[in-house]
Structure formats: C-alpha cells, structure tokens
Design a protein around this motif. Structure first.
Motif, PDB file in Angstrom:
ATOM      1  N   VAL A  79       0.846  -1.195   0.000  1.00  0.00           N
ATOM      2  CA  VAL A  79       0.000   0.000   0.000  1.00  0.00           C
ATOM      3  C   VAL A  79       0.886   1.251   0.000  1.00  0.00           C
ATOM      4  O   VAL A  79       1.743   1.412   0.868  1.00  0.00           O
ATOM      5  CB  VAL A  79      -0.924   0.012   1.236  1.00  0.00           C
ATOM      6  CG1 VAL A  79      -1.822   1.241   1.218  1.00  0.00           C
ATOM      7  CG2 VAL A  79      -1.755  -1.271   1.299  1.00  0.00           C
ATOM      8  N   ARG A  80       0.687   2.114  -0.970  1.00  0.00           N
ATOM      9  CA  ARG A  80       1.423   3.377  -1.079  1.00  0.00           C
ATOM     10  C   ARG A  80       0.431   4.532  -0.994  1.00  0.00           C
ATOM     11  O   ARG A  80      -0.428   4.642  -1.862  1.00  0.00           O
ATOM     12  CB  ARG A  80       2.201   3.447  -2.384  1.00  0.00           C
ATOM     13  CG  ARG A  80       3.173   2.300  -2.608  1.00  0.00           C
ATOM     14  CD  ARG A  80       4.347   2.349  -1.635  1.00  0.00           C
ATOM     15  NE  ARG A  80       5.232   1.223  -1.821  1.00  0.00           N
ATOM     16  CZ  ARG A  80       6.262   1.217  -2.674  1.00  0.00           C
ATOM     17  NH1 ARG A  80       6.507   2.298  -3.406  1.00  0.00           N
ATOM     18  NH2 ARG A  80       7.031   0.154  -2.787  1.00  0.00           N
ATOM     19  N   VAL A  81       0.546   5.387   0.038  1.00  0.00           N
ATOM     20  CA  VAL A  81      -0.390   6.489   0.247  1.00  0.00           C
ATOM     21  C   VAL A  81       0.296   7.812  -0.067  1.00  0.00           C
ATOM     22  O   VAL A  81       1.362   8.123   0.489  1.00  0.00           O
ATOM     23  CB  VAL A  81      -0.921   6.500   1.701  1.00  0.00           C
ATOM     24  CG1 VAL A  81      -1.968   7.598   1.877  1.00  0.00           C
ATOM     25  CG2 VAL A  81      -1.513   5.138   2.070  1.00  0.00           C
ATOM     26  N   TYR A  82      -0.342   8.613  -0.948  1.00  0.00           N
ATOM     27  CA  TYR A  82       0.163   9.930  -1.294  1.00  0.00           C
ATOM     28  C   TYR A  82      -0.864  10.972  -0.836  1.00  0.00           C
ATOM     29  O   TYR A  82      -1.843  10.634  -0.147  1.00  0.00           O
ATOM     30  CB  TYR A  82       0.420  10.015  -2.802  1.00  0.00           C
ATOM     31  CG  TYR A  82       1.449   8.999  -3.251  1.00  0.00           C
ATOM     32  CD1 TYR A  82       2.808   9.273  -3.185  1.00  0.00           C
ATOM     33  CD2 TYR A  82       1.050   7.732  -3.708  1.00  0.00           C
ATOM     34  CE1 TYR A  82       3.757   8.329  -3.583  1.00  0.00           C
ATOM     35  CE2 TYR A  82       1.986   6.783  -4.097  1.00  0.00           C
ATOM     36  CZ  TYR A  82       3.344   7.094  -4.034  1.00  0.00           C
ATOM     37  OH  TYR A  82       4.266   6.152  -4.416  1.00  0.00           O
ATOM     38  N   ASP A  83      -0.658  12.232  -1.205  1.00  0.00           N
ATOM     39  CA  ASP A  83      -1.546  13.287  -0.709  1.00  0.00           C
ATOM     40  C   ASP A  83      -2.994  13.081  -1.151  1.00  0.00           C
ATOM     41  O   ASP A  83      -3.914  13.159  -0.333  1.00  0.00           O
ATOM     42  CB  ASP A  83      -1.058  14.663  -1.182  1.00  0.00           C
ATOM     43  CG  ASP A  83       0.183  15.113  -0.427  1.00  0.00           C
ATOM     44  OD1 ASP A  83       0.461  14.513   0.639  1.00  0.00           O
ATOM     45  OD2 ASP A  83       0.873  16.030  -0.903  1.00  0.00           O
ATOM     46  N   ASN A  84      -3.211  12.840  -2.435  1.00  0.00           N
ATOM     47  CA  ASN A  84      -4.571  12.795  -2.964  1.00  0.00           C
ATOM     48  C   ASN A  84      -5.005  11.424  -3.492  1.00  0.00           C
ATOM     49  O   ASN A  84      -6.135  11.288  -3.960  1.00  0.00           O
ATOM     50  CB  ASN A  84      -4.730  13.825  -4.091  1.00  0.00           C
ATOM     51  CG  ASN A  84      -4.504  15.238  -3.599  1.00  0.00           C
ATOM     52  OD1 ASN A  84      -5.076  15.640  -2.584  1.00  0.00           O
ATOM     53  ND2 ASN A  84      -3.664  15.996  -4.300  1.00  0.00           N
ATOM     54  N   PHE A  85      -4.122  10.457  -3.455  1.00  0.00           N
ATOM     55  CA  PHE A  85      -4.463   9.133  -3.955  1.00  0.00           C
ATOM     56  C   PHE A  85      -3.531   8.097  -3.342  1.00  0.00           C
ATOM     57  O   PHE A  85      -2.555   8.434  -2.665  1.00  0.00           O
ATOM     58  CB  PHE A  85      -4.384   9.084  -5.490  1.00  0.00           C
ATOM     59  CG  PHE A  85      -3.063   9.537  -6.045  1.00  0.00           C
ATOM     60  CD1 PHE A  85      -2.002   8.652  -6.154  1.00  0.00           C
ATOM     61  CD2 PHE A  85      -2.886  10.856  -6.456  1.00  0.00           C
ATOM     62  CE1 PHE A  85      -0.788   9.065  -6.669  1.00  0.00           C
ATOM     63  CE2 PHE A  85      -1.667  11.278  -6.972  1.00  0.00           C
ATOM     64  CZ  PHE A  85      -0.613  10.386  -7.072  1.00  0.00           C
ATOM     65  N   SER A  86      -3.840   6.838  -3.629  1.00  0.00           N
ATOM     66  CA  SER A  86      -3.026   5.739  -3.104  1.00  0.00           C
ATOM     67  C   SER A  86      -2.986   4.621  -4.136  1.00  0.00           C
ATOM     68  O   SER A  86      -3.779   4.592  -5.090  1.00  0.00           O
ATOM     69  CB  SER A  86      -3.618   5.198  -1.793  1.00  0.00           C
ATOM     70  OG  SER A  86      -3.764   6.222  -0.844  1.00  0.00           O
ATOM     71  N   PHE A  87      -2.046   3.671  -3.923  1.00  0.00           N
ATOM     72  CA  PHE A  87      -1.967   2.467  -4.743  1.00  0.00           C
ATOM     73  C   PHE A  87      -1.987   1.248  -3.831  1.00  0.00           C
ATOM     74  O   PHE A  87      -1.451   1.269  -2.712  1.00  0.00           O
ATOM     75  CB  PHE A  87      -0.676   2.440  -5.573  1.00  0.00           C
ATOM     76  CG  PHE A  87      -0.645   3.461  -6.677  1.00  0.00           C
ATOM     77  CD1 PHE A  87      -1.373   3.264  -7.833  1.00  0.00           C
ATOM     78  CD2 PHE A  87       0.104   4.625  -6.541  1.00  0.00           C
ATOM     79  CE1 PHE A  87      -1.346   4.198  -8.854  1.00  0.00           C
ATOM     80  CE2 PHE A  87       0.134   5.560  -7.553  1.00  0.00           C
ATOM     81  CZ  PHE A  87      -0.595   5.355  -8.716  1.00  0.00           C
ATOM     82  N   ILE A  88      -2.641   0.188  -4.294  1.00  0.00           N
ATOM     83  CA  ILE A  88      -2.649  -1.074  -3.550  1.00  0.00           C
ATOM     84  C   ILE A  88      -2.404  -2.218  -4.519  1.00  0.00           C
ATOM     85  O   ILE A  88      -2.672  -2.110  -5.719  1.00  0.00           O
ATOM     86  CB  ILE A  88      -3.983  -1.312  -2.815  1.00  0.00           C
ATOM     87  CG1 ILE A  88      -5.162  -1.331  -3.804  1.00  0.00           C
ATOM     88  CG2 ILE A  88      -4.205  -0.248  -1.737  1.00  0.00           C
ATOM     89  CD1 ILE A  88      -6.493  -1.691  -3.168  1.00  0.00           C
ATOM     90  N   THR A  89      -1.913  -3.329  -4.004  1.00  0.00           N
ATOM     91  CA  THR A  89      -1.713  -4.543  -4.790  1.00  0.00           C
ATOM     92  C   THR A  89      -2.466  -5.681  -4.108  1.00  0.00           C
ATOM     93  O   THR A  89      -2.437  -5.813  -2.876  1.00  0.00           O
ATOM     94  CB  THR A  89      -0.223  -4.899  -4.897  1.00  0.00           C
ATOM     95  OG1 THR A  89       0.457  -3.827  -5.548  1.00  0.00           O
ATOM     96  CG2 THR A  89      -0.014  -6.179  -5.694  1.00  0.00           C
TER      97      THR A  89
END
Length: 571
Positions: free
Chosen positions: A526-536
């Motif tokens: 899980v990668r969390v940024y300011d306005n969005f994120s990514f998950i696998t």
C-alpha cells in the motif's frame, strides 16, 4: 463355468440395448426412501395432527424449515395473522398449507380457504402440494387461473371445494360471474404478494379482499416489503406477527456454488460436459430469452438428453404436461426462463444451471434457492464468458455468496463417468429376471466358437456407437487469467483517497475491504500519497473490488480503478 458367466454377461448387454429395458432401469433406480427412518418429532412439536404427520412421512419430509417452525404454531393457535418475508425455496407452502389441513372442516363443501398466487404455474404447484398434505381428510383443492377452461373450473366449484388456489384475475372473474362464493371463507393467503403487485394485480387483490368476510385469518408472504404491501396488511389484516427468513439462508446452507468460465461459443458444450459427469442430474437450466430456451432444449434433445423447454409462449396444456413429466422424472432437464419457472417447487432437484447469468443478484438467489431444499444437498452452476466475469463478482458480493471457480470436465472424465454408469446399470440388470429374455439370441451369437469378449465389444459398439470414444468430443476452450498484473496473479489498483482525506495505509485497507467485501489481509504494498493511493492484491479479489466500486460510484467517478487508468505520476 467361465463360459456360462460370459453368456450371462452377453445376455445383460443385449437386454440393456433394447428400449424396453429403459423402463425397467427407471423402475429399478427410482427406489423410494424408507420413510420409516424419518423422524417426525420436530413437526409433531409444532402441534400438527397425526394425520398430517403421516402424510409428511409418506412425502419423505424430515425437518421443518425455519418459516414453518415460526408460522405453523401461530396459525394453529388462532392468535394472530402472519406477514412472512420469505423467498422461493423457504417452504412457504408447507408453512400455510399444513395448518390449513388441520383447521378446515371437511364435512362442509363450502370454500373456506382462498389462496392467491401471481402466476398460473405457482397456483397449480401450490394446489398440488396442499392436496398432498391432506392425508385421510376429505378436502378438495381447486386451482383457477387464466388460459384454462372457465366452464370446467366453474363446474368444479359448483360441485364443492374447501380450498381455492388461483390467480387474482381469474378469481375475480369467478366472483363476478357468481361461480365462486366467499361468504364462508375463514382463511386468506397472499403468496408472493410483491410479485402480484409487480404484475399489476393490486386492484384485483383489493377487490377480492373486500369480498371475503371481515372476520378471517390472513397470511401474506412476500420476498420484499414495499409500501403497497404494508398498506394492504394495514387495511385488510388484524394484529399480525412479522416473520422474516433471510435470503442468505437460501443461498448458502446446502448449495455448492461454482462457475465455469469458457468462450461464449463453447457454452453449450460446457453444459453437456456438466450433465454428462453427473449421472443423476435432475435440474433446471436457466436461459435469458425464450428463443435461447428453445434452442438449448432442442440441442439437448438432439444429443439424446431427456430435456424440454418452458417459457411464456408455451401453451398452457403443454406447460402442464411438461411440468408433470418433469416431476415424474420422465424429463430430467427443464430449460426455462425466470418467469416461466416461477411456481416450480420440486424439493429434490440436484442442480440449477445458469446458462446465462440473471440480471441482478436477487434473481440469482431466487434461482439457486430451487435446489438444496428439504435438507438435501444441491449444486448451483453458472456458465460465464470472460465478459460476464465482473457481473458474477458483483452477484457474489451482493448475494454474500462464495462462488468457486472450477475447470470444465475433460473428455476422459466424461468417458469414464459414462462407463461407470454403464457398469452400474448392468449390475442392476443382473438382479432382474428380464435378463433371460434374450437367452436364445445370446447363444446364437456365441456359436462357431466366437470369443465372448469380441461379441461383447460388438454389442457395445452397436449400442453406444461413438459415445464412448474420446475422438467424438471436441475440447472446450480455456480462459487464461488476464489483467494489469504486477506479478503472478497480482493486480495494481488506484484509490482516489490519500493523506488529505485523513487516510493512512491501515485506513486504505479497511476502506477497500469494507466497501468491497474482500478480506483485507490480501491487500499489500500500500502506497499512500496526498490525494491518492496504490494497492496490490490478487487478480480475483481485484476484479471484485473493481466491480463493486464501478457499481457504487460517488460523484460519477469510481473511487477505485486499475492503476494504468489513472495518472500515477505522483508515485
């Protein structure tokens, strides 16, 4: 000694070859269960009479369903009316039919119970089921519905009947023409009330209820409880008890749910493989359209299966004949549309097959609720193309069902299954006297010192031709898993939430898992940024997540999409 054994085996094979033996086989295999083994104590505890218990024992019933346990004692005590929220397959007919048998007076020929159903199929089914409960009581049950002779129904009503089961339109016709008198009615049942309203029968239902005595017991069964249903209850019912049976009880308890993913052009071939590997297949194959229903049934018949079609364009006489043959197992595969299948209530179906997926999850639950009844195990199978995968995952989420993926049985499995059935049938024939019918012909075939094995092989070839040869079957295409993978079976997704939405990695996992119904443990990287994120997460789970979020959009845009569908420059 060996020669006599070979001769006997040839006799059995010859006997098996001729059509008349099919009737003997059916007679041998349709062994009724020893009803004495069934324990009726739970039914007895509900307060039912010994007469009714005896009838249930003959039917092979063992335990009451949830709605029967909750409803029957109330109706027997004459305390309250009943509103039951229950769907197809919960045992509604027994819930109101069993106490009716005990409560009604069989010395009077007047109508004492009126049961309204949305379709003629359901009316016929309910009437037949209630008639099977009556035991030694001299109660008559008459069904009335459109599409059948009015005069024949009127004559039966004049002769006297205690229970009338029918559709609102035809019931109203009989009332208006004076052929149906309701002044002695003590019990009124509305079965599948929501469907009656959906079909435009609200006015007829209200007019009919105005024609029955104010002092009566009333039962209303409906899968859903929209406002019009509640208004009818408030207007025409006294104090009532609401009984609810959740849909998930239908879908999960005794039904194995599986699906096969195949190219669209292999759908029929996959259906045949499924039937061929289930020697005792007895079920309904659901199609989306009338035309497809006819096509599938015709193709099954051409291949030698005992199949028939039923849909809205089938005449009433043909419909009744088909259903009768299906209940007697002279037809073991019923190809049907959803509408035509309403009211078909057979407790021992082994399979329900979705040749095409239904339009919505509720329809799926209705379909699979037709198997796994009366304590018996059932199997629900869906045959899908790759384009239908997302629809299936959405149904799985909303219906709260776990639908397992399996591979279409291979040709070798089909051949082996057919051989095993052949051996089983021959063993049964060994116990029957008809095995001696072709003794002289068998002896002739063994003349001139012919090898018994060679004679048997010739007979098998004559009987089955190419049915037991692998070369007669073509392979069914297999679908390989595809998607935006980041490794073996993994997919990367974009989530339109980040730090500015007060999200961290744990909250992102919790949000996606709760919304989509998947296990949060499968989400990683899980990668969390300011306005969005990514998950696998695994491809299968990712598809379910995408389906749910595509159906539940916020502001017109899904909050979760494939990673390559969004600008991911921020990562």
């Amino acid at each position: 000694m060996a020669g006599y054994l070979n001769l006997a085996l040839i006799i059995f094979i010859i006997t098996f070859t001729f059509p008349t033996v099919g009737y003997i086989l059916r007679w041998l295999t349709c062994v009724q269960p020893d009803t004495k083994q069934f324990i009726m104590e739970k039914f007895r505890a509900l307060g039912l009479s010994e007469n009714v218990l005896s009838a249930l024992q003959k039917k092979g019933w063992e335990n009451p369903s949830t709605i029967q346990e909750k409803t029957i004692p109330i109706l027997l005590k004459d305390e309250k009316d009943v509103v039951g929220q229950a769907q197809t397959g919960t045992g509604k007919t027994g819930a109101f039919g069993l106490p009716l048998i005990d409560k009604l007076d069989d010395t009077s020929r007047k109508v004492q119970a009126l049961i309204m159903c949305p379709t003629r199929e359901l009316a016929v089914q309910v009437a037949e089921e209630i008639a099977s409960f009556k035991g030694t009581k001299r109660l008559r049950v008459q069904s009335v519905y459109g599409g059948a002779s009015f005069s024949t129904q009127a004559r039966a009503l004049r002769e006297g009947t205690q229970i009338v089961v029918g559709t609102p339109g035809r019931i109203r016709d009989h009332i208006e023409r004076g052929t149906l008198k309701l002044d002695s009615v003590t019990h009124v049942v509305l079965d599948e009330a929501d469907e009656m309203l959906n079909m435009g029968f609200e006015e007829e239902v209200r007019e009919i209820l105005k024609s029955v005595p104010e002092k009566k017991r009333m039962l209303l069964f409906s899968a859903t409880m929209p406002q019009p249903i509640l208004k009818i209850a408030k207007t025409f019912m006294g104090e009532y008890e609401l009984i609810t049976v959740e849909a998930k009880q239908l879908a999960i308890d005794l039904v194995d749910q599986i699906y096969f993913e195949v190219p669209s052009h292999d759908r029929f071939e996959a259906l045949c493989r499924i039937i061929d590997t289930e020697p005792e297949f007895y079920g309904i194959v659901f199609c989306r359209t009338k035309a497809e229903t006819d096509t599938v049934a015709d193709k099954l018949i051409d291949r030698g299966y005992d199949a028939e079609a039923i849909h809205g364009d089938v005449t009433q006489n043909q419909r009744e004949l088909t259903l009768k043959k299906f209940k007697l197992r002279k037809v073991t595969i019923l190809v049907a549309t959803d509408v035509a299948a309403r009211g078909i209530d057979v407790n021992d179906l082994t399979h329900v097959v979705n040749y095409n997926l239904p339009q919505d999850p509720e329809a799926y639950v209705h379909r699979i609720g037709r198997t796994g009844r009366a304590g018996k195990h059932g199997t629900a199978i869906s045959i899908i193309s790759p384009a239908e995968k997302r629809d299936l995952l959405f149904i799985q989420k909303i219906a709260r069902s776990q639908i397992k993926k399996e591979e279409v049985p291979g040709v070798e499995v089909v051949i082996e299954t057919k051989k095993m059935k052949l051996k089983t049938d021959l063993m049964q024939l060994m116990e029957h006297k008809s095995a001696n019918d072709y003794l002289s012909l068998a002896a002739e075939l063994l003349e001139d010192d012919r090898e018994p094995a060679q004679v048997l092989s010739a007979i098998l070839n004559y009987t089955f031709k190419d049915k037991l040869k692998e070369s007669s079957y073509r392979e069914v295409g297999k679908i390989s898993s595809k998607g935006n993978s980041t490794g073996s079976g993994q997919a990367r997704l974009f989530v339109a939430k980040g730090h500015t939405s007060n999200m961290n990695a744990a909250k992102i996992v919790e949000f996606v898992a709760e919304e989509s119904g998947i296990d949060g443990k499968v989400i990683n990287d899980v990668r969390v940024y300011d306005n969005f994120s990514f998950i696998t997460l695994p491809t299968e789970d990712a598809e379910q997540v995408l389906v749910v979020f595509s159906k539940n959009k916020r502001g017109g845009t899904p909050l979760v999409t494939r990673a390559n569908e969004r600008d991911n420059s921020g990562g």
